[in-house]
Write a protein that holds these residues in place. Structure first.
Motif, PDB file in Angstrom:
ATOM      1  N   MET A  43      10.736  30.679  55.821  1.00  0.00           N
ATOM      2  CA  MET A  43      10.895  31.425  56.663  1.00  0.00           C
ATOM      3  C   MET A  43      11.895  32.736  56.587  1.00  0.00           C
ATOM      4  SD  MET A  43      13.700  30.411  59.961  1.00  0.00           S
ATOM      5  CE  MET A  43      15.031  31.211  59.498  1.00  0.00           C
ATOM      6  N   HIS A  44      11.345  33.839  57.420  1.00  0.00           N
ATOM      7  CA  HIS A  44      12.235  34.879  57.149  1.00  0.00           C
ATOM      8  C   HIS A  44      13.639  35.076  57.958  1.00  0.00           C
ATOM      9  CE1 HIS A  44      13.544  39.042  58.736  1.00  0.00           C
ATOM     10  NE2 HIS A  44      13.100  39.220  57.283  1.00  0.00           N
ATOM     11  N   THR A  45      14.527  35.393  57.068  1.00  0.00           N
ATOM     12  CA  THR A  45      15.896  35.916  57.695  1.00  0.00           C
ATOM     13  C   THR A  45      16.513  36.806  56.715  1.00  0.00           C
ATOM     14  OG1 THR A  45      17.831  34.685  58.473  1.00  0.00           O
ATOM     15  CG2 THR A  45      17.121  33.911  56.429  1.00  0.00           C
ATOM     16  N   ARG A  46      17.566  37.328  57.108  1.00  0.00           N
ATOM     17  CA  ARG A  46      18.517  37.832  56.357  1.00  0.00           C
ATOM     18  C   ARG A  46      19.987  37.351  55.939  1.00  0.00           C
ATOM     19  NH1 ARG A  46      17.825  44.273  58.359  1.00  0.00           N
ATOM     20  NH2 ARG A  46      15.828  44.591  57.312  1.00  0.00           N
ATOM     21  N   GLY A  47      20.579  37.314  55.037  1.00  0.00           N
ATOM     22  CA  GLY A  47      21.896  36.828  54.928  1.00  0.00           C
ATOM     23  C   GLY A  47      22.062  35.272  55.272  1.00  0.00           C
ATOM     24  N   THR A  48      23.232  34.999  55.816  1.00  0.00           N
ATOM     25  CA  THR A  48      23.355  33.447  55.771  1.00  0.00           C
ATOM     26  C   THR A  48      23.557  33.360  57.505  1.00  0.00           C
ATOM     27  OG1 THR A  48      25.677  33.652  55.908  1.00  0.00           O
ATOM     28  CG2 THR A  48      24.702  33.339  54.012  1.00  0.00           C
ATOM     29  N   PRO A  49      23.608  31.934  58.000  1.00  0.00           N
ATOM     30  CA  PRO A  49      23.721  31.814  59.597  1.00  0.00           C
ATOM     31  C   PRO A  49      25.005  32.274  60.072  1.00  0.00           C
ATOM     32  CG  PRO A  49      22.992  29.761  58.424  1.00  0.00           C
ATOM     33  CD  PRO A  49      23.122  30.610  57.350  1.00  0.00           C
ATOM     34  N   GLN A  50      26.081  32.514  59.173  1.00  0.00           N
ATOM     35  CA  GLN A  50      27.441  32.943  59.441  1.00  0.00           C
ATOM     36  C   GLN A  50      27.500  34.599  59.629  1.00  0.00           C
ATOM     37  OE1 GLN A  50      27.102  30.980  56.595  1.00  0.00           O
ATOM     38  NE2 GLN A  50      27.465  29.252  58.057  1.00  0.00           N
ATOM     39  N   ASN A  51      26.508  35.162  58.912  1.00  0.00           N
ATOM     40  CA  ASN A  51      26.449  36.583  59.119  1.00  0.00           C
ATOM     41  C   ASN A  51      24.975  37.343  59.515  1.00  0.00           C
ATOM     42  OD1 ASN A  51      24.756  36.967  56.728  1.00  0.00           O
ATOM     43  ND2 ASN A  51      26.800  37.250  55.444  1.00  0.00           N
ATOM     44  N   MET A  52      24.015  36.585  59.593  1.00  0.00           N
ATOM     45  CA  MET A  52      22.877  37.043  59.870  1.00  0.00           C
ATOM     46  C   MET A  52      22.598  38.142  61.062  1.00  0.00           C
ATOM     47  SD  MET A  52      20.757  33.559  61.009  1.00  0.00           S
ATOM     48  CE  MET A  52      21.129  32.784  62.526  1.00  0.00           C
ATOM     49  N   GLN A  53      23.521  37.891  62.254  1.00  0.00           N
ATOM     50  CA  GLN A  53      23.277  38.597  63.464  1.00  0.00           C
ATOM     51  C   GLN A  53      23.877  39.997  63.227  1.00  0.00           C
ATOM     52  OE1 GLN A  53      20.617  36.447  64.100  1.00  0.00           O
ATOM     53  NE2 GLN A  53      21.206  37.678  66.176  1.00  0.00           N
ATOM     54  N   PRO A  78       8.199  33.105  61.156  1.00  0.00           N
ATOM     55  CA  PRO A  78       8.507  34.657  60.929  1.00  0.00           C
ATOM     56  C   PRO A  78      10.112  34.659  61.240  1.00  0.00           C
ATOM     57  CG  PRO A  78       7.401  34.049  62.921  1.00  0.00           C
ATOM     58  CD  PRO A  78       6.949  32.905  62.077  1.00  0.00           C
ATOM     59  N   GLY A  79      10.795  33.281  61.781  1.00  0.00           N
ATOM     60  CA  GLY A  79      12.144  33.359  61.963  1.00  0.00           C
ATOM     61  C   GLY A  79      12.626  33.749  63.101  1.00  0.00           C
ATOM     62  N   PHE A  80      12.238  33.424  64.260  1.00  0.00           N
ATOM     63  CA  PHE A  80      12.499  34.070  65.760  1.00  0.00           C
ATOM     64  C   PHE A  80      13.943  33.471  65.854  1.00  0.00           C
ATOM     65  CE2 PHE A  80       8.059  34.019  66.708  1.00  0.00           C
ATOM     66  CZ  PHE A  80       7.993  35.371  67.012  1.00  0.00           C
ATOM     67  N   GLY A  81      14.854  34.674  66.158  1.00  0.00           N
ATOM     68  CA  GLY A  81      16.486  34.432  66.222  1.00  0.00           C
ATOM     69  C   GLY A  81      17.296  34.512  65.229  1.00  0.00           C
ATOM     70  N   PHE A  82      16.583  34.559  64.067  1.00  0.00           N
ATOM     71  CA  PHE A  82      17.317  34.732  62.939  1.00  0.00           C
ATOM     72  C   PHE A  82      17.057  36.068  62.386  1.00  0.00           C
ATOM     73  CE2 PHE A  82      16.329  30.123  63.033  1.00  0.00           C
ATOM     74  CZ  PHE A  82      17.308  29.719  62.024  1.00  0.00           C
TER      75      PHE A  82
END
Length: 274
Positions: A141-151, A186-190
């Protein structure tokens, strides 16, 4: 377009549904709902009877701002449940939602068939080597960072272009290691804001250039319930509407909380395109 799951070839020519089993107390929609063996098995049985081809089990909440969970806690939550599920439903195809290679190894050893990694091997540098050694299907999956800071990492010039570039880089490494059955998400929401999620959805068919099966996970997410000014509990209708859009744009797996409704989308889509 097939994947090999514990020696069983699964065709993705027609879309499939992956049912979600969260073992975490803080998931955004159903956190803490499945606390004991009985409730877990009842939920799995319902998902299988409703038509789920895969059961995706997770023990680490990846919602934005989720609390960090150590590896031992994740293992303690998830490994016994894999054995319980497969003892009761021996034909079930279990996917493991983890970004940790040690968790993946233990779960595959316990009978799981697929690794579903939100970080595409970025957060654990041993993950891609592990997947290659285990020789199992891999969802990246695509994301950036971690769940703690991705937004806080949503600064894209062109979200679709940068997601495609990310996959190009990660797939190059994965294929060089000999990983064969790869599915992309594609990582919707991440690490994406609401407008970026919809921009990605509008152009979702462009993901077909990668020529790999596409998994979409939008079930009851904030991109739906915030747009509708409602809550995750009330977001099933919106989820269903966007599931049909995803299928029309090439999605081969829908990762969902509500299997029966997603299967109805798949059946209608198949009839529409017969």
């Amino acid at each position: 377009m097939t994947i090999n799951c514990n020696g069983k070839l699964i065709s993705l020519h027609q879309p499939k549904v992956m049912g979600i089993l969260n073992l975490t107390p803080d998931s955004f929609y159903d956190g803490g709902k499945y606390k004991d063996d009985s409730s877990i098995l009842h939920h799995v049985e319902k998902m299988i009877n409703d038509g789920a081809s895969f059961i995706d089990v997770g023990a680490y909440s990846t919602r934005p701002g989720a609390i960090e969970v150590d590896e031992q806690t994740e293992l303690k939550r998830i490994v016994p449940i894999i054995s319980i599920i497969l003892k009761e439903f021996s034909e079930a195809i279990v996917s493991i939602d983890t970004f940790r290679s040690k968790v993946a190894i233990e779960c595959i050893s316990s009978g799981a068939a697929i690794i579903n990694d939100i970080s595409a091997g970025v957060q654990d540098q041993q993950m891609l080597n592990t997947v290659a050694q285990l020789n199992v299907p891999y969802i990246m999956m695509h994301t950036r960072g971690t769940p703690q800071n991705m937004q806080q990492q949503t600064n894209y010039d062109d979200v679709l272009k940068e997601v495609l570039l990310f996959f190009s880089e990660r797939l190059s490494i994965a294929k060089s290691l000999g990983i064969k059955d790869i599915i992309i998400d594609p990582g919707f929401g991440f690490a994406k804001n609401l407008n970026q999620n919809y921009e990605l959805l509008r152009q979702l068919e462009m993901m077909s250039f990668i020529e790999l099966p596409l998994l979409v996970g939008i079930s009851r997410k904030s991109m739906i319930y915030k747009t509708l000014n409602t809550t995750a509990d009330q977001a099933l209708n919106g989820t269903t509407a966007l599931h049909m859009v995803c299928l029309q744009k090439g999605a081969k797996i829908l990762r969902v909380h509500d299997v029966r409704e997603a299967m109805e989308c798949v059946k209608l889509h198949d009839q529409l395109n017969a």
